[in-house]
Motif scaffolding. Sequence first.
Motif, PDB file in Angstrom:
ATOM      1  N   TRP A 167      56.356 -31.018 -17.313  1.00 27.43           N
ATOM      2  CA  TRP A 167      57.591 -31.672 -16.881  1.00 27.43           C
ATOM      3  C   TRP A 167      57.905 -32.892 -17.742  1.00 27.43           C
ATOM      4  O   TRP A 167      59.078 -33.182 -18.018  1.00 27.43           O
ATOM      5  N   GLY A 168      56.892 -33.620 -18.163  1.00 25.31           N
ATOM      6  CA  GLY A 168      57.131 -34.764 -19.050  1.00 25.31           C
ATOM      7  C   GLY A 168      57.773 -34.333 -20.356  1.00 25.31           C
ATOM      8  O   GLY A 168      58.699 -34.981 -20.847  1.00 25.31           O
ATOM      9  N   ALA A 169      57.299 -33.228 -20.919  1.00 19.16           N
ATOM     10  CA  ALA A 169      57.865 -32.728 -22.174  1.00 19.16           C
ATOM     11  C   ALA A 169      59.308 -32.277 -21.972  1.00 19.16           C
ATOM     12  O   ALA A 169      60.191 -32.583 -22.790  1.00 19.16           O
ATOM     13  N   ILE A 170      59.558 -31.560 -20.880  1.00 24.21           N
ATOM     14  CA  ILE A 170      60.915 -31.056 -20.629  1.00 24.21           C
ATOM     15  C   ILE A 170      61.889 -32.206 -20.397  1.00 24.21           C
ATOM     16  O   ILE A 170      62.983 -32.235 -20.971  1.00 24.21           O
ATOM     17  N   VAL A 171      61.494 -33.153 -19.562  1.00 23.63           N
ATOM     18  CA  VAL A 171      62.384 -34.286 -19.264  1.00 23.63           C
ATOM     19  C   VAL A 171      62.595 -35.144 -20.507  1.00 23.63           C
ATOM     20  O   VAL A 171      63.717 -35.571 -20.796  1.00 23.63           O
ATOM     21  N   GLY A 172      61.534 -35.399 -21.268  1.00 20.59           N
ATOM     22  CA  GLY A 172      61.678 -36.178 -22.499  1.00 20.59           C
ATOM     23  C   GLY A 172      62.604 -35.507 -23.496  1.00 20.59           C
ATOM     24  O   GLY A 172      63.474 -36.157 -24.099  1.00 20.59           O
ATOM     25  N   PHE A 173      62.446 -34.202 -23.669  1.00 19.15           N
ATOM     26  CA  PHE A 173      63.311 -33.454 -24.582  1.00 19.15           C
ATOM     27  C   PHE A 173      64.758 -33.477 -24.103  1.00 19.15           C
ATOM     28  O   PHE A 173      65.678 -33.786 -24.871  1.00 19.15           O
ATOM     29  N   ALA A 174      64.974 -33.136 -22.821  1.00 19.94           N
ATOM     30  CA  ALA A 174      66.337 -33.038 -22.290  1.00 19.94           C
ATOM     31  C   ALA A 174      67.050 -34.390 -22.300  1.00 19.94           C
ATOM     32  O   ALA A 174      68.226 -34.477 -22.680  1.00 19.94           O
TER      33      ALA A 174
END
Length: 118
Positions: A36-43
């Motif tokens: 989730w950290g990767a997805i939120v950071g990317f988005a």
Amino acid sequence: MADEPDSDAPATEERTAIRIADHPRAKYSIGRAKSWGAIVGFALTAWLSYRGGIPFVDLVIRSIAIGALASLGVWAVAQMVWKQILFAELAHARKEALELQKTILEELEDPSRIDQSR
């Protein structure tokens, strides 16, 4: 030879270490948080870059880089949190074991207190 163990010496006990990677709930939770950290950071980076008018190639490169860094940051925080949770679980288990030991010792000292239903 000095490096060879003495056959007459008693075997040393192996110490069992508590590892976060061996804990099933921690392993799953940390992996989920990292994702989730990767997805939120990317988005979030992609959205902010798009609103800022950044060219598409730069937007993608920045988003991937920030997503990877966010994943590492969230992983580190999740490791710290689970370390504290495991310490708390260990302290609780130790307290329960000491209470059980105390109960057993009291029963051994006073045979009239032994529970006959066991």
